[in-house]
Write a protein that holds these residues in place. Structure first.
Motif, PDB file in Angstrom:
ATOM      1  N   SER A 132       0.805  -1.226   0.000  1.00  0.00           N
ATOM      2  CA  SER A 132       0.000   0.000   0.000  1.00  0.00           C
ATOM      3  C   SER A 132       0.835   1.271   0.000  1.00  0.00           C
ATOM      4  N   TYR A 135       0.822   6.880   3.611  1.00  0.00           N
ATOM      5  CA  TYR A 135      -0.345   7.656   3.203  1.00  0.00           C
ATOM      6  C   TYR A 135       0.040   9.057   2.737  1.00  0.00           C
ATOM      7  N   PRO A 146      -6.186   2.373  -0.476  1.00  0.00           N
ATOM      8  CA  PRO A 146      -5.730   1.277   0.384  1.00  0.00           C
ATOM      9  C   PRO A 146      -6.605   0.046   0.137  1.00  0.00           C
ATOM     10  N   TYR A 190       0.063   3.979   7.821  1.00  0.00           N
ATOM     11  CA  TYR A 190       0.380   2.748   7.104  1.00  0.00           C
ATOM     12  C   TYR A 190       1.142   1.790   7.995  1.00  0.00           C
TER      13      TYR A 190
END
Length: 249
Positions: A132, A135, A146, A190
């Motif tokens: 991912s 952020y 995400p 994250y």
């Protein structure tokens, strides 16, 4: 901090026992597990009953996956809510404790991690890996999102900004995360580890026809929130997933 985990199931008898056991063996002590079953007829309900009061569940017809998720969210008594599919499982028994620690350390509204995919009948071979990344709010405009099944959100956010929109068929999770993080600028952190193992063949990845429908619903997600993506945003979203086939954990 109490964490509630929700599973939506329908005729999942072949896999749901592994899903349930992967939740119940988590080492985090303050964990609530809720299963919302859509009136399965294949033995799923018997499996749910076999776990007694270790899980909370209802089995009744629903109006789709997002209607069922809303039932679970409204039943949940946790401070934080996450989801796990009836075909999926946690890769280890420390996932929820790591999620909780990330909330405590970062003081954010949401925490998300990585997700890996395996094929039906082969839980050991990873065929796709979704890393991912940290952020960055502006990355939504580049097609980023995400993974929903690695996404944990404070219940207070649902109560303030709303639940899943039930007339979506496959992008209701995208719309909810877009609304929470991008539109309302909630904070997210994250967790750089795999927090979900998913079997290939989920609702939004089943076929190119489904992918086209998802793209149309993605566009609607921006429109109903009065948000304007770049012209390339929603083309980049599926393109970005191609790289996941070659990424290693």
């Amino acid at each position: 901090m109490k964490i509630s985990v929700i599973t939506v199931s329908f005729n999942s008898a072949k896999t749901i026992r592994q899903t349930i056991e992967s939740v119940l063996t988590q080492d985090y002590p303050d964990l609530e597990y809720i299963v919302i079953d859509g009136a399965s007829k294949d033995g799923t309900v018997d499996i749910l009953k076999s776990f007694g009061d270790k899980i909370k569940f209802i089995s009744e017809p629903d109006k789709g996956i997002y209607d069922a998720l809303n039932k679970g969210v409204k039943m949940a008594t946790g401070d934080v809510i996450g989801t796990i599919g009836g075909d999926d499982f946690y890769p280890n028994n420390q996932v929820i404790s790591h999620i909780a620690k990330a909330f405590e350390d970062n003081k954010t509204d949401a925490v998300y991690g990585d997700k890996q995919y395996v094929n039906l009948g082969d839980d050991q071979t990873i065929v796709r890996y979704w890393r991912s990344g940290e952020y960055v709010r502006e990355n939504w405009l580049k097609g980023w999102m995400p993974p929903h099944l690695s996404f944990y959100l404070k219940k207070s956010a649902f109560e303030k900004y709303g639940y899943y929109i039930t007339d979506f068929t496959c992008s209701g999770d995208y719309e909810l995360m877009l609304r929470m993080l991008y539109k309302n600028n909630l904070s997210a952190s994250y967790l750089p580890e795999v927090v979900m193992t998913m079997r290939n063949g989920g609702t939004s990845t089943a076929s190119w026809k489904h992918r086209y429908r998802a793209n149309m619903e993605d566009r609607r997600a921006w429109a109903i929130n009065n948000l304007k993506p770049h012209w390339y945003t929603l083309w980049m979203k599926p393109i970005a997933k191609i790289g996941q086939l070659f990424m290693k954990s």
